[in-house]
Each structure stands twice: as structure tokens, then as C-alpha cells.
Write a protein that holds these residues in place. Structure first.
Motif, mmCIF file in Angstrom:
data_model
loop_
_atom_site.group_PDB
_atom_site.id
_atom_site.type_symbol
_atom_site.label_atom_id
_atom_site.label_comp_id
_atom_site.label_asym_id
_atom_site.label_seq_id
_atom_site.Cartn_x
_atom_site.Cartn_y
_atom_site.Cartn_z
ATOM 1 N N ALA A 196 -31.369 -52.127 -8.121
ATOM 2 C CA ALA A 196 -30.054 -51.503 -8.263
ATOM 3 C C ALA A 196 -30.125 -50.023 -7.927
ATOM 4 O O ALA A 196 -29.222 -49.462 -7.293
ATOM 5 N N GLY A 197 -31.209 -49.367 -8.343
ATOM 6 C CA GLY A 197 -31.368 -47.947 -8.066
ATOM 7 C C GLY A 197 -31.475 -47.649 -6.587
ATOM 8 O O GLY A 197 -30.917 -46.650 -6.106
ATOM 9 N N ILE A 198 -32.174 -48.486 -5.845
ATOM 10 C CA ILE A 198 -32.314 -48.249 -4.410
ATOM 11 C C ILE A 198 -30.974 -48.412 -3.700
ATOM 12 O O ILE A 198 -30.608 -47.608 -2.829
ATOM 13 N N ALA A 199 -30.214 -49.440 -4.070
ATOM 14 C CA ALA A 199 -28.894 -49.614 -3.450
ATOM 15 C C ALA A 199 -28.020 -48.396 -3.698
ATOM 16 O O ALA A 199 -27.377 -47.870 -2.772
ATOM 17 N N ALA A 200 -27.983 -47.916 -4.942
ATOM 18 C CA ALA A 200 -27.174 -46.734 -5.254
ATOM 19 C C ALA A 200 -27.726 -45.494 -4.561
ATOM 20 O O ALA A 200 -26.966 -44.635 -4.108
ATOM 21 N N GLY A 201 -29.047 -45.387 -4.471
ATOM 22 C CA GLY A 201 -29.654 -44.243 -3.808
ATOM 23 C C GLY A 201 -29.309 -44.163 -2.334
ATOM 24 O O GLY A 201 -29.067 -43.080 -1.790
ATOM 25 N N LEU A 202 -29.277 -45.309 -1.659
ATOM 26 C CA LEU A 202 -28.903 -45.322 -0.246
ATOM 27 C C LEU A 202 -27.460 -44.876 -0.048
ATOM 28 O O LEU A 202 -27.138 -44.141 0.893
ATOM 29 N N VAL A 203 -26.562 -45.321 -0.934
ATOM 30 C CA VAL A 203 -25.165 -44.895 -0.848
ATOM 31 C C VAL A 203 -25.054 -43.390 -1.059
ATOM 32 O O VAL A 203 -24.355 -42.685 -0.315
ATOM 33 N N ALA A 204 -25.752 -42.880 -2.080
ATOM 34 C CA ALA A 204 -25.701 -41.447 -2.372
ATOM 35 C C ALA A 204 -26.257 -40.628 -1.208
ATOM 36 O O ALA A 204 -25.692 -39.588 -0.832
ATOM 37 N N ASP A 226 -19.390 -49.876 18.335
ATOM 38 C CA ASP A 226 -19.910 -50.856 17.393
ATOM 39 C C ASP A 226 -19.988 -52.223 18.068
ATOM 40 O O ASP A 226 -18.964 -52.852 18.339
ATOM 41 N N LEU A 227 -21.219 -52.675 18.349
ATOM 42 C CA LEU A 227 -21.444 -53.981 18.972
ATOM 43 C C LEU A 227 -21.960 -54.999 17.965
ATOM 44 O O LEU A 227 -22.584 -55.997 18.344
ATOM 45 N N THR A 228 -21.723 -54.764 16.680
ATOM 46 C CA THR A 228 -22.325 -55.602 15.653
ATOM 47 C C THR A 228 -21.420 -56.748 15.241
ATOM 48 O O THR A 228 -20.208 -56.739 15.480
ATOM 49 N N MET A 229 -22.035 -57.723 14.578
ATOM 50 C CA MET A 229 -21.322 -58.878 14.055
ATOM 51 C C MET A 229 -21.873 -59.219 12.675
ATOM 52 O O MET A 229 -22.981 -58.835 12.322
ATOM 53 N N GLY A 230 -21.087 -59.984 11.916
ATOM 54 C CA GLY A 230 -21.560 -60.462 10.625
ATOM 55 C C GLY A 230 -21.382 -59.440 9.524
ATOM 56 O O GLY A 230 -20.316 -58.832 9.371
ATOM 57 N N TRP A 231 -22.456 -59.230 8.741
ATOM 58 C CA TRP A 231 -22.389 -58.361 7.569
ATOM 59 C C TRP A 231 -23.191 -57.084 7.769
ATOM 60 O O TRP A 231 -22.659 -55.970 7.663
ATOM 61 N N ALA A 232 -24.476 -57.187 8.047
ATOM 62 C CA ALA A 232 -25.350 -56.009 8.031
ATOM 63 C C ALA A 232 -24.903 -54.946 9.022
ATOM 64 O O ALA A 232 -24.714 -53.775 8.661
ATOM 65 N N GLY A 233 -24.742 -55.327 10.280
ATOM 66 C CA GLY A 233 -24.352 -54.339 11.284
ATOM 67 C C GLY A 233 -22.973 -53.756 11.051
ATOM 68 O O GLY A 233 -22.794 -52.531 11.078
ATOM 69 N N GLY A 261 -27.736 -53.366 5.970
ATOM 70 C CA GLY A 261 -26.599 -52.554 6.370
ATOM 71 C C GLY A 261 -26.614 -51.172 5.759
ATOM 72 O O GLY A 261 -26.303 -50.177 6.434
ATOM 73 N N LEU A 262 -26.969 -51.077 4.484
ATOM 74 C CA LEU A 262 -27.046 -49.765 3.829
ATOM 75 C C LEU A 262 -28.113 -48.898 4.483
ATOM 76 O O LEU A 262 -27.919 -47.694 4.698
#
Length: 816
Positions: free
Chosen positions: A179-187, A411-418, A578-579
Motif C-alpha cells: 500500500a505504501g509503494i502505491a501511495a508513494g508512486l502517486v505522491a 498515447d498508443l496504449t490499450m487496456g489498463w496499465a498504459g 501504470g503507476l
């Protein structure tokens, strides 16, 4: 000018690190703050960590390094390349404010430990620094804003726990670091964007860890709105498709993710059961899920006949998404990661180990390949003396526009991550031009190309597409035809960046690889993000988000002690990838703006997941082994877990963070015998008697509704949160009170709910300026404005099928 060496193969150059010259103040504790600071430090920023006189609890988080005063290897990994000063916030307030005024960025997580009242004493002072990121558990307002939080509680309340684990429960709770890494990437992304746009003025963003963690399961909010969301289906069973599990082989574990009928056919052929490929009982994911037990029994027997390596090669050759599921010892030895320097040295004093690298790969611009953690207070003298003389960048007032305004991304991405990576930039103000084809639209619009798909425009009605592509403009170009490729190159010539997540061979086959794009724009930032990166033996491996999680080995260390290896979610690797790709894109754009140089970012989405596995990677490196799974228990805190409440499938997470919370819990439980037991007064004693505490917690929770239990515990100051399902999360009173769910209107679907950015300026989420585009909605506008095409030329392109506003079958398309 960009050079061929501006790529992942180039070693980091200390003189060219992306954030060299910045000074960052890091104050507070916890993994979200620490990981944000690590990202700054490993890219060359001077990060000054303020350590309180009492030890940070994470300094005791296993695994521990050897030494006279054992310190956490995980803490050391989180703090590589930082400076350390010690301070008593009460006595040193004036000095801390003076130190903050020498900084370009302030990362302030004091509210996580001290509550929101601490924010009334801003570290930045009367003269705001250019960038300030404030960490809170639940934001500055709303019913939960004053709740006692923790990473586990935020995860439960965000919907990221409910669907993971056995049907009968309890749901799985992964390591809090995740959880900390996900929040850290956003920050970090918010901070880098704010720094890139600092010429417009200072920015202060307030982050909700709760809302940031929701981003790891955001896809499920779209499934709820489409009526496709399923209840908890069991370990490694997600989202109505099967088989998507982890299986023992003659030697090692294999991870498979079977989504399409063609993939099911390939699997059946490989195991010697070709007749099942055409059997109508297994014709789609729903049918296979209904027979999951039967399929698993068949696969368990078949897969035991060969080694994991043999199955990986066999199924990979058949283009079936398959990966090795490595132990940490195997992961650390894999050539594909060693060749990319995915594991780097971490030192703390005389102790040394290996941990995952920061996965945002910018070549010469960083990250550093490892580093040392500071000793406590090692830099006190400097920052109480000459270090206070630094003159930072000064901002001219408060910024009035989004920080990435003026930046253009194709933006040439598809799906979720890109699309999530590109949306990160779009939310922060960049103009993102999403390019699709009328014959091959984004696969999140749908991949079941029936007559109804085209007639009813089902490709406009997928909520996941709408959630991931807000704030973008959408055009169509057929890149399989020369005219479409030429128009794309003209757009790229004017752009700052291109991001794509095709399979590794797609763009080279089209003649649109990095070299071709750079030939028309030498300052271009190009982001590619296949599963294992470009240019290695596994680059062509087919992968979904679940496959990425399998390939890290995380499932071997997730789940209940008596259960099988367990995936955390259906597509964990997608939001994490994606993050990371979004953060890397923003960092590369900052370098481009500062130096004029472009670069190719060769990202690996599996590598992006490795920080989530850091506790286990470090344990293997330090001790030569990883402890067995311990379910929902915590290495430092007790009681800590997930208990069933009175309602059907209602659960509550409770995480007692300190001895004061323990006494408060005993009062709520009405258990004076536990409160007076000297053996339970401290965490070490409670950890030794977890079975006794589990029994007490289970009996208390079973007699109460989950929300009532949470409110009672929170009123007493105990960290607790309901395990929200996603459907219930969309009615969550806190998120509605904060305006997190925004009601939008879009053609073909009408009203729908979209989440917001998990960070806010002036108490408001960043604006949703544009709902997700309909197919080709902005083609004429973009090609007319940017390339000067006339109405007649635009009509001709549509008549020729180069562009289009309606999806059409692939048959009959003109040749290139």
C-alpha cells in the motif's frame, strides 16, 4: 540532442541524474513517505530525512541486518542515498521551518502519526516552497478524516482486500509495504509534475493514502457499473475467467492466465487434451469458471508431468500467457533481471544486502544502482550550520493552471496499465492524444467482435475504458496503412512524448519503432512497457496483469499459512505497471524540459512489481531464506488481522499500532483481564499470544455489524476499517462526502461514476476536463488544428478507412 545511448543500457551518470540539484525535506514516517523520498534520492536529489528521537517503527521491520544494533534491511532499502538529521519537533520547530525554506520540495507525513491538527503548523512556513506534498490517511475532510489509519486499514476501506482469498474467508491482507509503494508512486508523480511546472508558481497537494490504494482495484469500479462484478470466487479465481492460477510442476511452479478461447485451445493442445478446445462446455471464461474445480484437477495432474521451465517454453511458444513463478532464490538468479540490473546493493553501516532497483529506467538520468542508508543524525552538523545557507528556487505566488499544461503526449496504449500511465499526465494538464484504429480499437472497449458489438456500439459502453481515458482527446488512424503511419509521424513530430504498450514486435513490424519516431523528433520521450522489457530472451512473453504478479514470485508468500500460493488480485500488475510508467514518463518529461534531451524508456512491468516483493527479496538476500507465509498476521503489531462480523460476508480489519491502542482495544472489548496482563502490555508479548488475541477479537466482532464495529473502535482511537466490497465502496459515505466519486455524462452511456485524483489542491480534486473520448471523436479537430488538414482531406481519409468514428470488422481492409 538525444543519442542512441539515452536508453536503459546506459549506466547512470551522477552528473546527469534526473533530479540532481534538488533539495527535498522528508519529515514523518511510514513506507509511503519513505518510498517517495527514495524515488527522489535514487534520482540524485538531496533528500534530508528528519528522524525523531524515538525510533521509526519501520526500523524494526524484518528482515533485520546483522550488527550491534540490528536495523531493518527494508528500512535501509527505503532510505538509500538520503541524508539524516534528528529533531524534536516541539523544540526544533523554528529550525525545521528554517530548513524547509532551503528546500525545493517538502514531503510532510506528520499527519499519519500525529493527526490532522499537526497540519495547522506548516513546515513550509509563511513563504511556501515550490512543491509541498502532504500525506494523510483519508484526506483533510470527510467522515474518516480523523480516523486512526494504517496501510492495512486503508487497503481494507479502499476495496483492495475483499475479493482476495478463499470464499469462506478471511480475505487476504498482503504486506503493508505494498500500500505504501502505491501511495508513494502517486505522491512522487504529483511532486515531479509540480516541479516541472514550477514556473507557474508553488503547489501544495494533499494526498489520501486511502484513495491512492483504491487505484490498485479501480478496474472493479468499472465492472460494477457494467454489471459484471463478481463476489469473492476463491483463491486465484477472479473476474469470471479460468484457469488463471499457480500450479505445481515436476520441478517448480508455473503461472498461467487463460483469457481467450485461442489461449484455452493452446493450453488444451499442450496438455494432450485437444478435444477440450472445441468442447462447448469450455467455450468462454464464464463456462470455464463454472467448471473451475474440474479444470484445476485436470491441470494439477497434467502439469506435474514436466518441469516449470519445460511448460514455460512449451506454452510460451503457443503464445499462451505463462510464466515461471519463482522462489526468491530463483528470482534473484534469473538472467533476465540480472541483465537489467534489477537487483542492486543496499548498505547500512557494515551490513550489505541486495534489494530491487527503482524500476523507472532513464539510462544516464538514473536511477542509481543501489546505495547506502544514512546513520541516524549523520548530517546534523551540516544542516544546523552551513546547510541552512542554501537559496532554493522561489515560486511566484500560487499556480493558477495545471502543471503539465503545454505538454503533448501521443498515447498508443490499450487496456489498463498504459492508459493509466498516460492518464497520469492527462490529469496533471498534459494534452494526451489517444490514437486507436476503427478496425482495432482499444481492447478495453471490448474484444468479443460479434455483430452486436458493432450494431449496438458496445465498444462505447465499457466503463473501464471510460475510467482510464478521461482528460484525453481521441483520434483514429489505421497504422497498418502507409497513410495512417504518415499522419502519426506528423503528430509525433510536434509531440513531447509517445507512450505505447503493444507487444514488443508490433511497432517494429509497422516501421514505427523508436528509431523511426526519433527520426522525426530527436527530443522525443518514448515509453515502451512490455512485461519483461525490450531486448531480452523473454521480451515476447505474453502477459496480463495477473501474469506480472505471478512472475515476481509474490504469490508464494501471499495468503494463509495452510493455503496455496495466492495472487492478490485479477490484474495487480496492471495498475502497478501504470503507476510506475506514469511516474517514469513525468520524470523523463522533466529531464526533457531541463536539458532538451529525449530518451527511450525501456520499462519492464514485471520489474515494476518487484518493489512490492522487497521484504521477501531482502529476506532471501540477508538470511538465505524467506520465512513461510503467516497469513494476515503482522511482524510487529498484534492484534492485527481480519475478523468476520455479524453481517453476511462482513469483515473488519483491526491493526493495533502501539501499546496505547492496545489498552483502548481492551476497553472496547470489555476485557480488563487482557488489559491487566503484563505479558500483553507490549507488542512482543502480544505477538507470542496471537491465538489468544484472535479468539477474543473473533468473539467480539461476530456480535457486531462491520460499520458499527469500525465506528466503536475508531472512537476509542484504534486503527480499524471495514473490508469494503467495491459495490459498497461506491456508496461509501466518506468518499461521497469528499466528492471523490464524480458523476459524469458521456455519449452512448449517459451518467456514470468516475473516481478522482487521490491528491487535491485547495481541497478540490484535479478537474475532469474531458470525459473519455468516443471512437475517433476528435480526429477532425486534432488533424485540422495540428496538421492543417482541410475538411475535404478529412472526409477523404474517412472515406478511405484511414480514420473513422465507428468500429468496423477487420475483413475487407485495404492493404498497406
Amino acid at each position: 540532442m538525444a543519442t542512441q545511448g539515452d536508453s536503459i543500457e546506459q549506466a547512470p551518470d551522477p552528473a546527469r541524474l534526473a533530479l540532481r540539484g534538488l533539495r527535498v525535506l522528508e519529515i514523518g514516517t511510514g513506507p509511503a513517505l519513505a518510498y517517495t523520498g527514495k524515488l527522489f534520492a535514487d534520482f540524485g536529489a538531496e533528500v534530508v530525512k528528519v528522524e525523531a528521537l524515538g525510533a521509526d517503527a519501520w526500523e524494526r521491520m524484518p528482515p533485520l541486518l546483522d550488527g550491534p544494533e540490528p536495523r531493518s534491511a527494508l528500512w535501509a532499502w527505503l532510505h538509500t542515498n538520503k541524508r539524516s538529521v534528528t529533531a524534536d519537533p516541539a523544540q526544533d520547530a523554528a529550525w525545521l521551518q528554517q530548513l524547509a525554506q532551503t528546500c525545493d520540495v517538502v514531503l510532510d507525513a506528520r499527519a499519519l502519526d500525529e493527526g490532522l491538527a499537526v497540519l495547522e503548523r506548516p513546515i513550509a512556513g509563511a513563504q511556501p516552497v515550490p512543491v509541498e506534498i502532504v500525506f494523510t490517511w483519508f484526506g483533510e475532510d470527510g467522515p474518516y478524516s480523523h480516523y486512526a489509519g494504517s496501510e492495512a486499514v486503508c487497503r481494507a476501506l479502499s476495496g483492495a482486500v475483499f475479493n482476495s482469498g478463499p470464499v469462506e474467508g478471511p480475505p487476504h491482507m498482503p504486506h503493508e509495504l505494498q500500500a505504501g509503494i502505491a501511495a508513494g508512486l502517486v505522491a512522487f508523480s504529483a511532486a515531479v509534475a509540480a516541479w516541472t511546472g514550477r514556473a507557474d508558481g508553488s503547489r501544495r497537494y494533499v494526498l489520501s493514502v486511502h484513495e491512492a490504494v483504491f487505484g490498485t482495484v479501480e478496474m472493479e469500479a468499472g465492472m460494477v457499473q457494467d454489471g459484471r462484478h463478481a463476489p469473492r470466487l476463491g483463491v486465484n479465481r477472479f473476474c469470471g475467467t479460468h484457469p488463471t492460477g499457480i500450479y505445481a510442476t515436476a520441478q517448480g511452479w508455473i503461472g498461467i492466465f487463460t483469457h481467450t478461447l485461442a489461449q484455452w485451445g493452446a493450453l488444451c493442445e499442450a496438455i494432450g487434451r485437444p478435444e477440450l478446445a472445441q468442447d462447448p462446455r469450455y467455450a468462454n471464461g464464464a463456462e470455464r469458471m463454472a467448471r473451475a474445480d474440474e479444470i484445476d484437477a485436470m491441470l494439477r495432474a497434467a502439469l506435474l508431468t514436466r518441469t516449470a521451465q519445460a511448460w514455460f517454453e512449451e506454452l510460451g511458444a503457443r503464445k499462451h500467457p505463462t510464466v515461471l513463478v519463482p522462489t526468491m532464490a530463483e528470482l534473484l538468479a534469473q538472467d533476465v533481471h540480472r541483465g537489467r540490473h534489477a537487483f542492486v546493493p543496499v548498505t547500512a553501516g557494515a551490513a550489505r544486502c541486495e534489494g530491487p532497483t527503482v524500476p523507472l529506467r532513464l539510462g544516464a538520468a538514473g536511477p542509481l544502482r543501489g546505495g547506502a542508508a544514512p546513520t541516524r543524525g549523520a548530517d546534523d552538523a551540516h544542516y544546523r550550520g552551513a546547510g541552512l545557507l542554501r537559496m532554493p528556487t522561489r515560486a511566484a505566488g500560487t499556480a493558477q493552471r495545471l502543471p503539465l499544461a503545454g505538454i503533448t503526449i501521443v498515447d498508443l496504449t490499450m487496456g489498463w496499465a498504459g492508459p493509466l500511465a498516460a492518464r497520469t499526465a492527462a490529469d496533471l494538464g498534459a494534452e494526451v492524444i489517444k490514437v486507436e484504429s476503427a478496425v482495432y480499437p482499444d481492447w478495453w472497449r471490448g474484444a468479443n467482435f460479434t455483430e452486436e458489438f458493432y450494431r449496438e456500439r458496445l465498444y462505447e459502453k465499457n466503463s473501464n475504458f471510460n475510467l482510464m481515458n478521461r482528460n484525453k482527446r481521441g483520434i483514429t488512424l489505421d497504422l497498418a496503412r502507409a497513410e495512417g503511419r504518415q499522419l502519426l509521424l506528423q503528430l509525433v513530430a510536434q509531440a513531447d512524448a509517445v507512450i505505447e504498450n503493444y507487444s514488443a514486435e508490433v511497432l517494429p513490424k509497422l516501421g514505427l519503432d523508436d528509431a523511426a519516431l526519433r527520426a522525426v523528433n530527436e527530443r522525443l520521450v518514448m515509453v515502451s512497457m512490455p512485461a519483461f522489457g525490450i531486448g531480452n530472451a523473454w521480451s515476447d512473453t505474453r502477459a496480463y496483469g495477473g501474469t506480472l504478479e505471478q512472475a515476481t514470485g509474490l504469490p508464494l508468500y501471499t495468503g494463509h499459512a495452510d493455503g496455496p500460493p495466492a495472487m492478490t488480485s485479477y490484474a495487480y500488475g496492471d495498475p502497478v505497471g501504470g503507476l510506475n510508467a506514469g511516474a517514469a514518463l513525468l520524470l523523463a518529461l522533466h529531464v526533457q524540459r531541463e536539458t532538451g534531451r529525449g530518451m527511450q524508456l525501456n520499462l519492464s512491468q514485471v520489474e515494476a512489481m518487484l518493489p512490492m516483493a522487497a521484504p521477501f527479496v531482502l529476506a532471501q538476500s540477508v538470511h538465505g531464506a524467506v520465512p513461510p507465509r503467516t497469513g494476515n498476521s503482522h511482524p510487529l503489531h498484534a492484534p492485527h488481522g481480519c475478523w468476520r462480523c455479524a453481517g453476511p460476508d462482513d469483515w473488519i480489519v483491526v491493526s493495533v499500532r502501539d501499546d496505547g491502542q492496545w489498552q483502548a482495544l481492551c476497553s472496547v472489548l470489555d476485557r480488563p483481564d487482557l488489559a491487566s496482563d503484563a505479558g500483553l502490555a507490549q507488542a512482543q508479548g502480544r505477538l507470542a499470544q496471537q491465538g489468544r488475541l484472535d479468539t477474543a477479537m473473533a468473539a467480539w466482532a461476530a456480535a457486531r455489524g462491520a460499520d458499527a464495529a469500525m465506528q466503536q473502535l475508531q472512537q476509542a482511537g484504534v486503527s480499524a476499517g471495514v473490508v469494503r466490497s467495491i459495490p459498497r465502496l461506491m456508496d461509501d459515505p466518506h468518499l461521497h462526502a469528499r466528492g471523490f466519486w464524480q458523476r459524469l455524462e458521456r455519449a452512448h452511456v449517459g451518467a456514470y461514476l468516475s473516481g478522482s485524483t487521490p491528491f487535491r489542491a485547495d481541497g478540490r480534486p484535479l478537474p475532469i476536463r474531458q470525459v473519455a473520448p468516443t471512437l475517433g471523436e476528435h480526429t477532425a479537430q486534432v488533424l485540422g488544428e495540428r496538421l492543417g488538414l482541410t475538411a475535404a482531406q478529412l472526409d477523404a481519409l474517412e472515406q478511405q478507412g484511414i480514420t473513422g468514428r465507428s468500429a468496423r470488422p477487420r475483413t475487407g481492409r485495404a492493404a498497406a
